[in-house]
Design an enzyme around this catalytic site. Structure first.
Site, PDB file in Angstrom:
ATOM      1  N   ALA A 122       0.794  -1.229   0.000  1.00 25.67           N
ATOM      2  CA  ALA A 122       0.000   0.000   0.000  1.00 25.67           C
ATOM      3  C   ALA A 122       0.823   1.274   0.000  1.00 25.67           C
ATOM      4  O   ALA A 122       0.269   2.367   0.023  1.00 25.67           O
ATOM      5  CB  ALA A 122      -0.925   0.003   1.221  1.00 25.67           C
ATOM      6  N   ASN A 188       1.031  -3.725   8.073  1.00 27.95           N
ATOM      7  CA  ASN A 188       1.926  -4.310   7.080  1.00 27.95           C
ATOM      8  C   ASN A 188       2.846  -3.247   6.490  1.00 27.95           C
ATOM      9  O   ASN A 188       4.002  -3.527   6.164  1.00 27.95           O
ATOM     10  CB  ASN A 188       1.132  -4.966   5.947  1.00 27.95           C
ATOM     11  N   HIS A 218      -0.438   7.227   4.389  1.00 32.77           N
ATOM     12  CA  HIS A 218       0.846   6.672   4.798  1.00 32.77           C
ATOM     13  C   HIS A 218       1.945   7.687   4.475  1.00 32.77           C
ATOM     14  O   HIS A 218       1.984   8.227   3.373  1.00 32.77           O
ATOM     15  CB  HIS A 218       1.146   5.363   4.050  1.00 32.77           C
TER      16      HIS A 218
END
Length: 265
Positions: A122, A188, A218
């Protein structure tokens, strides 16, 4: 022509399986799943797809296995796949924070002459971070910011009243290893950043519940001999599952395409 086996058939696995089955370089796609889940896998994918409960029971050994089944799936199948000499691509990066798993998988890969590949999932800038590690890194920090609902069912509920938040609140500040262990379904990315850079114990991770966040954000900050960079991405989920990153599924397809294409980027 390559034969691919998938572990898992959730939203990420379905996306990847359908995308890969349409590539001219892919001869066939099969699926590994838990015993008793065969019909569910066929219903999620297509009726005549081959389903098996272990790598040994597939009618044909695949050229590559792709794990989209989450941490338990990597634990259950990873070593056997690698020991049989089959390369394994995984999105379950956070599982490598568990005691001894990375070492067991590495030993199995060496025994079988295979390779475990960790996809970027991601987040982006993983290639730059891994390159920067060669010259030396001074610090790497990962910050994950999601709306409160995005942390539902996680350890954040033990630290914050998610439903009543009116402003951003930090619910974790520690190492990437601790984040991956405490938030197995959410961190993750922290583990991926850590393994590309300074490692699980030297990479700082901060997790934030933010009622003003419009999506999952993120951010990676790194400083080293190369200089300094800050990378931020706001990812969208897959339409079939609001908890599954669309970019994660796309990164799986890219990893396989790079294996079978004449030119890889």
């Amino acid at each position: 022509m390559a034969q691919i086996a998938m572990i898992g058939f959730g939203a990420v696995g379905q996306y990847a399986a359908r995308a890969l089955s349409g590539l001219p370089e892919i001869e066939g796609v099969s699926v590994l799943c838990r015993p008793g889940r065969e019909e569910a896998a066929r219903a999620a994918l297509w009726p005549d797809i081959e389903i098996a409960s272990s790598i040994e029971t597939l009618s044909r050994q695949p050229d590559c296995v792709v794990d989209c089944g989450g941490h338990p799936a990597l634990v259950a199948h990873g070593a056997a796949v690698l020991r049989n000499g089959i390369d394994l691509i995984t999105v379950s990066i956070g599982a490598l924070a568990d005691d001894g798993l990375a070492e067991r998988l590495e030993a199995a890969a060496r025994e079988g002459g295979a390779r475990l590949e960790l996809v970027s999932g991601a987040v982006g800038a993983i290639d730059a971070l891994a390159a920067a590690r060669i010259g030396g890194l001074d610090s790497v920090r990962y910050t994950g910011r999601k709306p409160p609902a995005g942390w539902a069912g996680s350890a954040a509920e033990d630290r914050l009243d998610l439903a009543s938040l009116t402003e951003a609140a930090v619910h974790f500040d520690g190492t990437a290893r601790e984040a991956a262990r405490l938030y197995p379904k959410n961190a993750n990315v922290a583990a991926t950043v850590a393994l590309a850079g300074l490692g699980l114990d030297a990479t700082k991770a901060v997790l934030i519940a933010d009622p003003n966040a419009s999506g999952n954000i993120h951010e990676v900050e790194a400083v080293g001999a190369f200089g300094r960079f800050t990378f931020q991405i706001e990812g969208k989920p897959l339409p079939d599952n609001p908890k599954s990153s669309a970019l994660t599924a796309m990164s799986v397809v890219r990893a396989v395409r790079n294996r079978v294409s004449a030119i890889a980027v």
